[in-house]
Design a protein around this motif. Structure first.
Motif, PDB file in Angstrom:
ATOM      1  N   GLN A  74      46.228  39.031  27.052  1.00 54.85           N
ATOM      2  CA  GLN A  74      45.896  38.991  28.477  1.00 54.85           C
ATOM      3  C   GLN A  74      46.679  37.879  29.160  1.00 54.85           C
ATOM      4  N   LEU A 126      43.636  41.114  38.298  1.00 53.09           N
ATOM      5  CA  LEU A 126      42.334  41.788  38.175  1.00 53.09           C
ATOM      6  C   LEU A 126      42.377  42.889  37.124  1.00 53.09           C
ATOM      7  N   PHE A 129      42.426  41.335  33.486  1.00 56.44           N
ATOM      8  CA  PHE A 129      41.207  40.674  33.032  1.00 56.44           C
ATOM      9  C   PHE A 129      39.943  41.522  33.140  1.00 56.44           C
ATOM     10  N   THR A 130      39.989  42.619  33.874  1.00 55.75           N
ATOM     11  CA  THR A 130      38.782  43.449  34.005  1.00 55.75           C
ATOM     12  C   THR A 130      38.938  44.815  33.358  1.00 55.75           C
ATOM     13  N   ASP A 132      38.651  47.787  31.073  1.00 54.08           N
ATOM     14  CA  ASP A 132      37.689  48.223  30.053  1.00 54.08           C
ATOM     15  C   ASP A 132      37.985  49.688  29.753  1.00 54.08           C
TER      16      ASP A 132
END
Length: 150
Positions: A74, A126, A129-130, A132
């Protein structure tokens, strides 16, 4: 015989240094430093993804999902994103300063480049890191095969 005098020049031979931060100098230094770091990040990215892995055939949604689940990758990707966007934005700023002749045009173009860089940095950060790959509450038929049944 009379003494000959030389008149003082109209401008000093050497201009006095400006006060404040020299942004052009720091922009120039940033371009060189970020270029070197970007070469390392990009070739490292390619090496780990293509040479150490299964090559291009091994890169799929699961591979990316697994990679973005690791904090090391990341931060690697975010560093690459930030450096590349700021490097490119600074290069565009230099081109605008060189070729846009009207101050208003220069201001509008530089503002547009700044806005694009900021939006892309925010959105890209964003996403990294977010991300999913198995969001909770999603229909099972839309989830990838590696997600656990919910």
């Amino acid at each position: 015989m009379s003494a000959t005098t030389i008149e003082a020049p109209r401008s000093p031979a050497r201009q006095a240094p400006k006060r404040g931060v020299n942004w052009e100098k720091w922009g120039w230094i940033y371009m060189r430093a970020s270029g070197v770091v970007l070469v390392v990040l990009i070739f490292g990215h390619l090496f780990f993804n293509l040479v150490l892995g299964e090559g291009i055939s091994g890169i799929n949604f699961g591979f990316v999902g697994g990679k973005l689940a690791d904090p090391f990758w990341q931060w690697w990707d975010v560093a690459m994103l930030w450096l590349a966007l700021i490097h490119g934005g600074n290069g565009m700023r230099t081109l605008i300063n060189d070729y846009a002749t009207l101050p208003m045009t220069r201001g509008v173009l530089k503002s547009a480049v700044l806005a694009a860089v900021v939006v892309l940095i925010v959105l890209g950060t964003l996403v990294v890191f977010t991300f999913d790959p198995c969001p909770p509450g999603s229909p099972a038929d839309l989830l990838p095969s590696f997600c656990a049944a919910q």
